[in-house]
Design a protein around this motif. Structure first.
Motif, PDB file in Angstrom:
ATOM      1  N   THR A 142       1.793  -2.214  14.484  1.00 14.79           N
ATOM      2  CA  THR A 142       1.144  -2.443  13.440  1.00 14.79           C
ATOM      3  C   THR A 142      -0.450  -2.121  13.455  1.00 14.79           C
ATOM      4  O   THR A 142      -0.925  -1.344  12.817  1.00 14.79           O
ATOM      5  CB  THR A 142       0.852  -3.941  12.939  1.00 14.79           C
ATOM      6  N   LEU A 143      -0.913  -2.062  14.819  1.00 14.31           N
ATOM      7  CA  LEU A 143      -2.293  -1.594  14.980  1.00 14.31           C
ATOM      8  C   LEU A 143      -2.295  -0.279  15.103  1.00 14.31           C
ATOM      9  O   LEU A 143      -3.360   0.640  14.645  1.00 14.31           O
ATOM     10  CB  LEU A 143      -2.828  -2.192  16.371  1.00 14.31           C
ATOM     11  N   ALA A 144      -1.264   0.531  15.773  1.00 15.10           N
ATOM     12  CA  ALA A 144      -1.276   1.919  15.639  1.00 15.10           C
ATOM     13  C   ALA A 144      -1.123   2.570  14.276  1.00 15.10           C
ATOM     14  O   ALA A 144      -1.851   3.361  13.950  1.00 15.10           O
ATOM     15  CB  ALA A 144       0.038   2.298  16.541  1.00 15.10           C
ATOM     16  N   VAL A 145      -0.385   1.966  13.443  1.00 14.79           N
ATOM     17  CA  VAL A 145      -0.284   2.323  12.075  1.00 14.79           C
ATOM     18  C   VAL A 145      -1.503   2.246  11.332  1.00 14.79           C
ATOM     19  O   VAL A 145      -2.105   3.125  10.647  1.00 14.79           O
ATOM     20  CB  VAL A 145       0.993   1.650  11.224  1.00 14.79           C
ATOM     21  N   PHE A 146      -2.163   1.095  11.524  1.00 12.70           N
ATOM     22  CA  PHE A 146      -3.306   0.633  10.973  1.00 12.70           C
ATOM     23  C   PHE A 146      -4.591   1.504  11.135  1.00 12.70           C
ATOM     24  O   PHE A 146      -5.167   2.235  10.066  1.00 12.70           O
ATOM     25  CB  PHE A 146      -3.766  -1.029  11.277  1.00 12.70           C
ATOM     26  N   PHE A 147      -4.666   2.034  12.309  1.00 19.70           N
ATOM     27  CA  PHE A 147      -5.694   2.974  12.733  1.00 19.70           C
ATOM     28  C   PHE A 147      -5.656   4.370  12.493  1.00 19.70           C
ATOM     29  O   PHE A 147      -6.261   5.204  11.947  1.00 19.70           O
ATOM     30  CB  PHE A 147      -6.283   2.661  14.010  1.00 19.70           C
ATOM     31  N   ASN A 148      -4.188   4.709  12.638  1.00 18.72           N
ATOM     32  CA  ASN A 148      -3.762   6.108  12.439  1.00 18.72           C
ATOM     33  C   ASN A 148      -3.849   6.586  10.878  1.00 18.72           C
ATOM     34  O   ASN A 148      -4.262   7.558  10.481  1.00 18.72           O
ATOM     35  CB  ASN A 148      -2.445   6.557  13.053  1.00 18.72           C
ATOM     36  N   LEU A 149      -3.600   5.454  10.289  1.00 21.54           N
ATOM     37  CA  LEU A 149      -3.231   5.507   8.641  1.00 21.54           C
ATOM     38  C   LEU A 149      -4.838   5.820   8.070  1.00 21.54           C
ATOM     39  O   LEU A 149      -4.816   6.798   7.163  1.00 21.54           O
ATOM     40  CB  LEU A 149      -2.970   4.441   8.026  1.00 21.54           C
ATOM     41  N   PHE A 150      -5.920   5.431   8.696  1.00 22.47           N
ATOM     42  CA  PHE A 150      -7.256   5.511   8.027  1.00 22.47           C
ATOM     43  C   PHE A 150      -8.167   6.207   8.892  1.00 22.47           C
ATOM     44  O   PHE A 150      -9.342   6.192   8.487  1.00 22.47           O
ATOM     45  CB  PHE A 150      -7.854   3.983   7.829  1.00 22.47           C
ATOM     46  N   SER A 151      -7.650   6.886   9.949  1.00 24.12           N
ATOM     47  CA  SER A 151      -8.579   7.688  10.734  1.00 24.12           C
ATOM     48  C   SER A 151      -8.869   9.175  10.402  1.00 24.12           C
ATOM     49  O   SER A 151      -9.522   9.876  10.808  1.00 24.12           O
ATOM     50  CB  SER A 151      -7.746   7.779  12.116  1.00 24.12           C
TER      51      SER A 151
END
Length: 281
Positions: free
Chosen positions: A256-265
């Motif tokens: 979840t954290l990986a997707v959260f940060f990668n999605l909006f980076s």
């Protein structure tokens, strides 16, 4: 208190922003006569959310131990799902929230008073119900008397003050960045609530592995120590989790954290516009 303060602040600020955007738009477009229906909808949403929380608290106390554990575990998992969806949705729409709400408000005004009440009720009610459910789940997980509720209340109060400052134009922050970092912290809190929910279902007999601990560091991190209480209150840390709890915690938190940060980076967060300027006298 801190973990639930964060929940109250994060969830309450969303509702506060929605309210001040709606109110500011009506004031700026010289349609103050439409304010009462909006306040009626907001008040109804707040009352419904408080009633929902009371039903969860007092209704569950009348159940057997197994039923309480099953209900608490199920609602904890549901609340984590709702909050996760909300965190991603709010992070994605933070820059465009005002435009979206303005469009809905214009449509409601054209349809009449009832539509205004319903629009404001739904806009705030969704946040309120999610907040009530998640705070209830977090309070059950910490099992620390009134302290979690006090923390949540202080967080909600802070969000109301911030919403008022936004409306007056006295406070300007980058909302995209704010919702990014508080959203990430909320994901960590949600991971602990999810693990606690799994433990509840294990105690209810719905899931196996209750007597299969992954590790036990209770002697190093006693549950009744100040640092053990701090870790449990903020992260729902448990010094003797079951194997299933640990697996679920890792399986939720890391992806979840990986997707959260990668999605909006990919893009830079733009500074948020002030919600409204100070209305003319």
């Amino acid at each position: 208190m801190f973990g639930n303060y964060l929940i109250g602040l994060r969830e309450g600020l969303e509702a506060s922003l929605v309210v001040c955007i709606l109110i500011a738009y009506l004031v700026k477009t010289d349609r103050r006569d439409r304010l009462p229906p909006v306040w009626i909808g907001v008040t109804a949403a707040v009352v419904l959310s408080m009633a929902f929380g009371a039903v969860l608290q007092f209704g569950s106390s009348q159940l057997t131990f197994e039923a309480q554990e099953a209900l608490g575990g199920s609602l904890s998992i549901i609340s984590v799902g709702l909050v996760t969806w909300m965190v991603f949705w709010m992070r994605r729409t933070a820059r465009h929230l005002k435009t979206e709400l303005h469009g809905k408000l214009d449509a409601a005004i054209a349809m009449g008073t009832t539509a205004l009440v319903v629009t404001s009720f739904l806009a705030v009610g969704r946040e309120g119900l999610e907040t009530a459910l998640f705070i209830w789940s977090a309070v059950q997980a910490t099992d620390d008397g009134w302290n979690p509720l006090l923390g949540a209340a202080l967080g909600l109060l802070t969000s109301v003050v911030l919403g008022w400052l936004f409306y007056r134009g006295a406070l300007k922050i980058n909302l995209a960045k704010f919702f990014t970092w508080t959203g990430a912290m909320l994901v960590v809190v949600a991971a602990g609530v999810l693990a606690y929910g799994v433990h509840d279902l294990q105690e209810a007999g719905w899931l196996p592995g209750l007597h299969s601990p992954a590790f036990d560091i209770s002697s190093t991190v006693p549950k009744d120590s100040w640092y053990g209480t701090l870790l449990k209150g903020v992260f729902n840390f448990q010094p003797d989790p079951t194997v299933l709890q640990l697996v679920v915690w890792l399986a939720y938190l890391l992806p979840t954290l990986a997707v959260f940060f990668n999605l909006f980076s990919g893009g830079k967060a733009e500074p948020a516009e002030p919600v409204a300027t100070k209305p003319a006298a």
